[in-house]
Design a protein around this motif. Structure first.
Motif, PDB file in Angstrom:
ATOM      1  N   GLN A   6     -46.734 -10.340 -26.783  1.00  0.00           N
ATOM      2  CA  GLN A   6     -45.336 -10.576 -27.105  1.00  0.00           C
ATOM      3  C   GLN A   6     -45.197 -11.856 -27.929  1.00  0.00           C
ATOM      4  OE1 GLN A   6     -43.764  -9.253 -22.779  1.00  0.00           O
ATOM      5  NE2 GLN A   6     -42.128  -9.635 -24.281  1.00  0.00           N
ATOM      6  N   ASN A   7     -44.381 -11.749 -28.947  1.00  0.00           N
ATOM      7  CA  ASN A   7     -44.105 -12.891 -29.802  1.00  0.00           C
ATOM      8  C   ASN A   7     -42.612 -12.996 -30.105  1.00  0.00           C
ATOM      9  OD1 ASN A   7     -46.744 -14.055 -30.514  1.00  0.00           O
ATOM     10  ND2 ASN A   7     -47.140 -12.022 -31.354  1.00  0.00           N
ATOM     11  N   PRO A   8     -42.114 -14.225 -30.191  1.00  0.00           N
ATOM     12  CA  PRO A   8     -42.798 -15.439 -29.764  1.00  0.00           C
ATOM     13  C   PRO A   8     -42.801 -15.554 -28.238  1.00  0.00           C
ATOM     14  CG  PRO A   8     -40.556 -15.943 -30.361  1.00  0.00           C
ATOM     15  CD  PRO A   8     -40.725 -14.466 -30.609  1.00  0.00           C
ATOM     16  N   ARG A   9     -43.478 -16.523 -27.691  1.00  0.00           N
ATOM     17  CA  ARG A   9     -43.450 -16.732 -26.248  1.00  0.00           C
ATOM     18  C   ARG A   9     -42.160 -17.432 -25.836  1.00  0.00           C
ATOM     19  NH1 ARG A   9     -47.835 -16.800 -23.194  1.00  0.00           N
ATOM     20  NH2 ARG A   9     -46.187 -16.706 -21.607  1.00  0.00           N
ATOM     21  N   GLN A  11     -38.261 -18.515 -27.488  1.00  0.00           N
ATOM     22  CA  GLN A  11     -37.329 -18.344 -28.592  1.00  0.00           C
ATOM     23  C   GLN A  11     -36.026 -19.047 -28.245  1.00  0.00           C
ATOM     24  OE1 GLN A  11     -37.590 -16.282 -31.711  1.00  0.00           O
ATOM     25  NE2 GLN A  11     -35.865 -17.676 -32.005  1.00  0.00           N
ATOM     26  N   THR A 109     -41.269 -13.082 -23.308  1.00  0.00           N
ATOM     27  CA  THR A 109     -40.651 -14.051 -24.224  1.00  0.00           C
ATOM     28  C   THR A 109     -39.471 -14.670 -23.495  1.00  0.00           C
ATOM     29  OG1 THR A 109     -41.260 -12.890 -26.248  1.00  0.00           O
ATOM     30  CG2 THR A 109     -39.377 -14.391 -26.366  1.00  0.00           C
TER      31      THR A 109
END
Lengths: 114, 115
Positions: A6-9, A11, A109
């Motif tokens: 998962q991106n970003p961790r 936000q 995230t």
């Protein structure tokens, strides 16, 4: 080896500013899920894709949308984040809904709304 | 609305002791009962799971006991270790219908194992 990424961790977004969270998987699983988990609460399913078929939970706000352009990727779009949308967003995958492997979760995230 | 009730909310155990977490469900249309372990800042990880045609399943120090008639299942952690300190979620999985495969989670139990 990472399986659900998962991106970003983390936000950070502003109130009302659209945000997109990303999930990818190396498991080639058919099903991908998005969960919302608020502090000290259980994960709550928002929606899931079975291949290209989208399944929305009845109580998921319209503010939340999802896209799955291919098997590996799935996106969560929050069109107008409110303060109440601050949470951990978890992506999960499974080979099929009835399999013994059940669901593999990504690291999440964490979304902060200012 | 489908619910899974989990207890206790928090649990403190000494190293080497037994940790027991209980869950009760209402709907009968479930085909799978997993337990997830979650460490702070991480996603939940599958710990152990059971199907409703089995009354008990053991994997290492972790055992699920399942009582179909009472609609209850529990997690037992034998010889609890400080590394077991985490939040534990029970879950039920829908067997069919439009919510096929959906997991419904219990409220979670924060386990602390003191050295």
């Amino acid at each position: 080896d990472a399986m659900v990424i998962q991106n970003p961790r983390y936000q950070v977004t502003q109130f009302g500013k659209p945000v997109t969270l990303s999930c990818s998987q190396t498991l080639n699983h058919n099903v991908m899920y998005w969960y919302q988990q608020k502090s000290s609460q259980a994960p709550k399913l928002l929606f899931h894709y079975y291949d290209k078929d989208f399944n929305n939970e009845a109580d998921t706000p319209d503010n939340f949308q999802s896209r799955r352009p291919n098997t590996s990727f799935c996106f969560l779009d929050i069109r107008s984040p409110g303060l109440g949308d601050a949470a951990m967003y978890l992506c999960a995958t499974s080979r099929d809904p009835s399999g013994e492997e059940t669901q593999y979760f990504g690291p999440g995230t964490r979304l902060l709304v200012l | 609305q489908q619910q899974v009730k989990q207890s206790p909310q928090s649990l403190i155990v000494q190293k080497g002791g037994i940790s027991i977490i209980n869950c009760a469900y209402e709907n009968t249309a479930f085909d799978y009962f997993p337990w997830y372990q979650q460490f702070p800042g991480k996603g939940p990880a599958l710990l152990i799971a059971i199907r409703p045609d089995v009354s008990e399943k053991k994997e290492g120090r972790f055992t699920i006991s399942f009582n179909k008639s009472a609609k209850q299942f529990s997690l037992h952690i034998m010889d609890s270790q400080p590394g077991d300190s985490a939040t534990y979620f029970c879950a039920t999985r829908n067997a069919g219908g439009t919510s096929y495969g959906k997991l419904t989670f219990g409220q979670g139990t924060i386990l602390t194992v003191h050295p």
